[in-house]
Design an enzyme around this catalytic site. Structure first.
Site, PDB file in Angstrom:
ATOM      1  N   HIS A   1       6.896  -0.350  -0.796  1.00 18.74           N
ATOM      2  CA  HIS A   1       5.862   0.511  -0.220  1.00 18.74           C
ATOM      3  C   HIS A   1       4.504  -0.178  -0.347  1.00 18.74           C
ATOM      4  O   HIS A   1       4.183  -0.755  -1.391  1.00 18.74           O
ATOM      5  CB  HIS A   1       5.810   1.841  -0.990  1.00 18.74           C
TER       6      HIS A   1
ATOM      7  N   CYS B   1      11.017   6.253   4.700  1.00 15.49           N
ATOM      8  CA  CYS B   1      11.092   5.028   3.885  1.00 15.49           C
ATOM      9  C   CYS B   1      12.281   5.109   2.942  1.00 15.49           C
ATOM     10  O   CYS B   1      13.076   4.168   2.837  1.00 15.49           O
ATOM     11  CB  CYS B   1       9.789   4.819   3.122  1.00 15.49           C
TER      12      CYS B   1
ATOM     13  N   GLU C   1      10.153  -0.513  -4.860  1.00 11.12           N
ATOM     14  CA  GLU C   1      10.953   0.700  -5.084  1.00 11.12           C
ATOM     15  C   GLU C   1      12.272   0.353  -5.783  1.00 11.12           C
ATOM     16  O   GLU C   1      12.989  -0.534  -5.372  1.00 11.12           O
ATOM     17  CB  GLU C   1      11.231   1.413  -3.758  1.00 11.12           C
TER      18      GLU C   1
HETATM   19  N1  PCA Z   1       5.938   5.486   5.548  1.00 13.51           N
HETATM   20  C1  PCA Z   1       6.689   6.722   5.560  1.00 13.51           C
HETATM   21  C2  PCA Z   1       7.608   6.597   6.738  1.00 13.51           C
HETATM   22  C3  PCA Z   1       7.139   5.420   7.519  1.00 13.51           C
HETATM   23  C4  PCA Z   1       6.164   4.752   6.648  1.00 13.51           C
HETATM   24  O1  PCA Z   1       5.619   3.655   6.867  1.00 13.51           O
HETATM   25  C5  PCA Z   1       7.394   7.005   4.226  1.00 13.51           C
HETATM   26  O2  PCA Z   1       6.843   6.662   3.166  1.00 13.51           O
HETATM   27  O3  PCA Z   1       8.470   7.578   4.228  1.00 13.51           O
END
Ligand code: PCA
Length: 190
Positions: free
Chosen positions: A158, A134, A79
């Site tokens: 991610h 996240c 990200e």
């Molecule tokens: N993914 C979510 C919140 C916790 C996670 O592992 C997100 O992409 O915000």
């Protein structure tokens, strides 16, 4: 030895498994490329910010890598940016009322991406971390580091689903082994 605070999340919503928490837990205590990994699995609630804040003060890491699950994405997503937005149950608000609109990752994303590809791990740089926890933890962490005037390098990654999460769903996944190898490559490359 420099320390890496590696965070992942617990399960949330309908997802019974969260690969980010599994990977973080599995890597706890390891020494990768001369860096010591200290892991922490966070709840998917507003407590996550305060917990990370406390871990930073306790551990004094050189780096913070936060991991989360991106439902339906098919590569490791590095990200680039966290925005000052949080949304849940159709209610949208700022994370910090007086915070800037966005923060950029402090990790060398282009170099990390090259290393991942050299090792045949599907990955890309993403320009949108979402508007849920996240993005929240990425923004919260970078905001706290700026406030501390710190030299800690931090960023968010991610992860795709792992195969057992999509057995009966037509969605992409990546093996836990490949994700773990990818995160090790990230840690060597920061
Ligand atoms: N993914 C979510 C919140 C916790 C996670 O592992 C997100 O992409 O915000």
């Amino acid at each position: 030895m420099k320390k890496v605070l590696l965070t992942g999340f617990e399960s949330f919503r309908k997802e019974k498994i969260n690969p980010s928490g599994i990977v973080a837990k599995k890597m706890h205590g390891k020494n990768i490329g001369g860096k010591k990994i200290i892991s922490c699995v966070l709840p998917v609630t507003f407590d996550c910010g305060r917990i990370v804040h406390r871990e930073i003060d306790d551990i004094n890491p050189g780096y913070i890598i936060s991991l989360g699950l991106a439902c339906g994405r098919n590569q490791i997503n590095l990200e680039r940016v966290a925005t000052n937005i949080f949304s849940e149950n159709k209610k949208t608000k700022k994370i910090f009322e007086d915070g800037p609109d966005a923060y950029f990752s402090l990790l060398p994303l282009e170099n990390i991406l090259k290393e991942l590809h050299k090792n045949n791990i599907p990955a890309r740089i993403s320009n949108f971390a979402g508007i849920y926890f996240c993005n929240y933890i990425m923004y919260y962490t970078l905001h706290y580091l700026r406030y501390k005037s710190s030299t800690i390098k931090a960023g968010f990654i991610h992860l795709p689903y792992i195969p057992e999460q999509v057995l009966d769903r037509d969605l992409p996944s990546m093996s836990l082994e490949m994700i773990k190898k990818g995160i090790e490559i990230v840690i060597r490359g920061i």
